[in-house]
Design an enzyme around this catalytic site. Structure first.
Site, PDB file in Angstrom:
ATOM      1  N   HIS A   1      19.553   2.506   1.079  1.00  0.00           N
ATOM      2  CA  HIS A   1      18.401   3.384   0.894  1.00  0.00           C
ATOM      3  C   HIS A   1      17.420   2.890  -0.164  1.00  0.00           C
ATOM      4  CE1 HIS A   1      16.192   7.052   1.042  1.00  0.00           C
ATOM      5  NE2 HIS A   1      16.532   7.453  -0.153  1.00  0.00           N
TER       6      HIS A   1
ATOM      7  N   SER B   1       0.819  -1.219   0.000  1.00  0.00           N
ATOM      8  CA  SER B   1       0.000   0.000   0.000  1.00  0.00           C
ATOM      9  C   SER B   1       0.851   1.267   0.000  1.00  0.00           C
ATOM     10  CB  SER B   1      -0.933  -0.014   1.206  1.00  0.00           C
ATOM     11  OG  SER B   1      -0.155  -0.155   2.397  1.00  0.00           O
ATOM     12  N   GLY B   2       1.989   1.242  -0.700  1.00  0.00           N
ATOM     13  CA  GLY B   2       2.771   2.468  -0.896  1.00  0.00           C
ATOM     14  C   GLY B   2       2.300   3.182  -2.152  1.00  0.00           C
ATOM     15  N   VAL B   3       3.140   4.103  -2.627  1.00  0.00           N
ATOM     16  CA  VAL B   3       2.744   4.901  -3.791  1.00  0.00           C
ATOM     17  C   VAL B   3       2.404   4.009  -4.985  1.00  0.00           C
ATOM     18  CG1 VAL B   3       5.194   5.270  -4.439  1.00  0.00           C
ATOM     19  CG2 VAL B   3       3.469   6.814  -5.325  1.00  0.00           C
TER      20      VAL B   3
ATOM     21  N   ALA C   1       9.302   9.182   2.775  1.00  0.00           N
ATOM     22  CA  ALA C   1      10.057   9.989   1.798  1.00  0.00           C
ATOM     23  C   ALA C   1      10.000  11.460   2.198  1.00  0.00           C
ATOM     24  CB  ALA C   1       9.479   9.784   0.409  1.00  0.00           C
ATOM     25  N   GLN C   2      11.119  12.115   2.090  1.00  0.00           N
ATOM     26  CA  GLN C   2      11.188  13.499   2.551  1.00  0.00           C
ATOM     27  C   GLN C   2      11.311  14.488   1.398  1.00  0.00           C
ATOM     28  OE1 GLN C   2      14.488  13.959   5.205  1.00  0.00           O
ATOM     29  NE2 GLN C   2      13.784  12.390   6.607  1.00  0.00           N
TER      30      GLN C   2
ATOM     31  N   GLU D   1       9.285   0.030  -6.188  1.00  0.00           N
ATOM     32  CA  GLU D   1      10.668  -0.337  -5.879  1.00  0.00           C
ATOM     33  C   GLU D   1      10.926  -1.842  -5.986  1.00  0.00           C
ATOM     34  OE1 GLU D   1      12.140   1.880  -2.508  1.00  0.00           O
ATOM     35  OE2 GLU D   1      13.947   0.636  -2.421  1.00  0.00           O
TER      36      GLU D   1
ATOM     37  N   ARG E   1      24.885  10.432  -5.595  1.00  0.00           N
ATOM     38  CA  ARG E   1      24.837   9.858  -4.243  1.00  0.00           C
ATOM     39  C   ARG E   1      25.935   8.839  -3.958  1.00  0.00           C
ATOM     40  NH1 ARG E   1      18.415   8.951  -3.062  1.00  0.00           N
ATOM     41  NH2 ARG E   1      18.046  11.170  -2.824  1.00  0.00           N
TER      42      ARG E   1
ATOM     43  N   GLU F   1      18.258  18.731  -6.426  1.00  0.00           N
ATOM     44  CA  GLU F   1      19.070  17.753  -5.691  1.00  0.00           C
ATOM     45  C   GLU F   1      20.238  17.326  -6.566  1.00  0.00           C
ATOM     46  OE1 GLU F   1      16.543  14.514  -4.541  1.00  0.00           O
ATOM     47  OE2 GLU F   1      15.455  15.707  -3.081  1.00  0.00           O
TER      48      GLU F   1
END
Ligand SMILES: Cc1cc2nc3c(=O)[nH]c(=O)nc-3n(C[C@H](O)[C@H](O)[C@H](O)COP(=O)(O)OP(=O)(O)OC[C@H]3O[C@@H](n4cnc5c(N)ncnc54)[C@H](O)[C@@H]3O)c2cc1C
Length: 542
Positions: free
Chosen positions: A353, A31-33, A64-65, A377, A292, A130
């Site tokens: 991550h 039930s995520g995005v 998620a930020q 993901e 990253r 970013e």
């Protein structure tokens, strides 16, 4: 080599004639995005059941930020595509990149129509930048609480939809498939026990694998279940060696490894060592805004050089008012440990991550097993290539969730999409063992993966990890557990073996996969994806 994980087709014994049944047109797992967006799309065609192993909000999405990357105008589409291709280090599937980025702005607009409120300035969305992005194109909400806003908007939309039903605290143990067709899943609930969910179409949206590593930003539910169950069912996996490590997570003994968003560096936050010296200039021309993986490895090297357990993120020059307003979550989190982000440097270090690889899918979410789709993901379209551009994953979850949901919905009328077969039996060999301390093995496994298969890898460390994982597998994989903690451990061991296998295959360094024994990129041999399908899947187990 993978004998222990190949010896199981299902983690539990079952006889469908005596188990309770649930029937639905489309089953969505997670039930995520990605799962919620898929459910909303599929509900245009039939009844949808979403099952999720914890509360509906628990998953990476809600944590998620930084934000969602979406091209800011039509001219920005091409530069967003180029930035994504650049960070993907030659392994992006350009079709996927073009499709997902082109459909990004309309997918974000849908979210806004469903009530998501993004931060704005003078009536226009406030866009931030970013690492790896050549322009400011990241929408954010509540300062640094974007995921919670996205999750809330999708969940509200799904909850009010008359064709969508959500079951919380339902753990999916395995996918049911026979003769190359998926028929649903075996599901467990603490008060109801094991149940069979028969569905015409099934969509996997279980998120990544972060909890496999001792240091991770991912919440506890992200144990790689979906990839492990897809592997057992015979779906193809791809690129599992590419695990992205986030450079900056809060590092205070005993505190959770909360992520300090990349947006903090985007807004001018500086990385310093314990002497207070800025060091990223020494490692990459883009300094704090380098990709990253470069920042993660640079921090690791700086920690090794200084002998410190962490480095520091310095925001103190950015102005109290601005950083309090822009990063309220980080401010309050740090305040719990007596750190005032306007005055003090924040101790940080990298942690696991994002899982770039996963279940191999096409642009309709199809896995190759009829009736089984994947998105978000857990899946891999090749969109991220060998690395992920920041804030591209919520975007991928939204676009691919919609695409998988649409594709599954449209297939409901196919003959093979009938419900059934209702009668399936799996009798695993029952062996009685002494009890196992599941939590103890899990902690050891996470430490092993962090040390030997983490930011820096090499053959010696990977081979040693493989051997150790084999030993644990030899007495854990053949057991029959009766609770999610045991099945999760079996999934984590499966994933550990697979990640090690994929990492040993790729004898080069590319994107977020770094081998100290092969530090260079090898385009002659490795400008390609790694793939794996389990052997003899149809004949094993049942
Ligand atoms: C701290 C943090 C910050 C991030 N910041 C950003 C950002 O700013 N921008 C960005 O683009 N990305 C960000 N990401 C990455 C992004 O949040 C994820 O990639 C994305 O949310 C994944 O969505 P998903 O729907 O695929 O999976 P998730 O949101 O992780 O959902 C997975 C779901 O599957 C369920 N599930 C798992 N196993 C089972 C099982 N066996 N049975 C039943 N249910 C199961 C879980 O309970 C959960 O509901 C961040 C990630 C983290 C952890």
């Amino acid at each position: 080599m993978r004998k222990y994980i190949e010896s199981r087709r299902y983690l539990v014994s079952f006889d469908t004639s005596s188990a309770p049944h649930i029937f639905t047109d489309v089953l969505v797992i997670g039930s995520g995005v990605a799962g919620l967006r898929a459910a909303i799309a599929a509900a245009n065609y039939g009844e949808v059941l979403v099952v999720t192993k914890d509360t509906a909000r628990e998953g990476s999405t809600g944590h998620a930020q930084g934000g969602i990357a979406a091209a800011s105008d039509s001219q920005d589409v091409e530069s967003h595509i180029q930035d994504t291709l650049e960070v993907g280090c030659g392994l992006c599937n350009e079709d996927a990149v073009r499709t997902i980025i082109s459909e990004g702005p309309s997918s974000v607009q849908e979210l806004i129509d469903w009530g998501a409120k993004f931060d704005s300035e003078d009536g226009k969305p406030h866009l931030t930048r970013e690492g790896g992005h050549s322009r400011s194109r990241i929408l954010h909400a509540g300062g640094d609480a974007t995921g919670a806003e996205v999750e809330a908007a999708l969940l509200t939309e799904a909850q009010v939809h008359r064709r969508i039903h959500i079951l919380e605290n339902f753990f999916v143990v395995d996918i049911l498939n026979e003769n190359g067709v998926c028929h649903g899943a075996i599901v467990y609930n603490a008060s109801k026990g094991l149940m069979m969910v028969w569905s015409r179409q099934t969509i996997l949206a279980t998120g990544g694998t972060g909890r496999l590593f001792r240091e991770t930003t991912n919440p506890g539910v992200i144990t790689g279940d979906g990839i492990a169950m897809a592997y057992r069912a015979g779906a193809a996996l791809t690129d599992l060696e590419f695990i992205q490590f986030h450079p900056t997570t809060l590092y205070i003994a005993g505190a959770s490894r909360a992520l300090i968003s990349e947006a903090v560096r985007g807004e001018g936050g500086l990385l310093k060592n314990r002497e207070g010296k800025r060091f990223m200039d020494d490692y990459h021309p883009d300094a704090e805004l380098a990709p990253r993986d470069v920042v993660s490895r640079s921090i690791l090297q700086e920690m090794q050089r200084t002998g410190d357990t962490n480095v520091y993120l310095d925001l103190t020059h950015l102005g109290r008012e601005h950083i309090y307003e822009r990063f309220p979550f980080i401010r309050s989190l740090c305040a719990e440990f007596d750190i005032d982000i306007a005055e003090d440097m924040i101790p940080v270090r990298p942690s696991a991550h994002y899982s770039v690889g996963g279940v191999k899918i096409d642009l309709g979410g199809a896995t190759g097993i009829e009736g089984l789709y994947a998105c978000g993901e857990v899946a891999c379209t090749g969109f991220h290539g060998a690395n992920r551009l920041g804030s591209n994953s919520l975007l991928e979850g939204l676009v691919m969730g919609r695409r998988a949901g649409e594709a599954a919905g449209k297939m409901l009328h196919k003959l093979s999409a009938r419900l059934g077969p209702y009668t399936m039996v799996n009798r695993e060999q029952k062996i009685h063992h002494s009890p196992i301390d599941v939590a103890d093995v899990e902690i050891s496994l996470r430490s092993l993966m962090w040390r030997n298969a983490g930011i820096e890898r090499n053959e010696e460390a990977l081979a040693a990890a493989d051997q150790r994982a084999d030993f644990w597998c030899s007495y854990i994989m053949e057991r029959e557990f009766h609770k999610p903690a045991g099945w999760q451990l079996q999934n984590m061991l499966t994933l550990a073996k697979l990640i090690i296998y994929f990492s040993r295959q790729r004898t080069e360094s590319r994107g977020c996969h770094y081998r100290t024994d092969y530090p260079g990129r090898d385009d002659t041999n490795w400008n390609r994806h790694t793939n794996l399908v389990r052997d003899n899947v149809e004949v094993q187990g049942v």
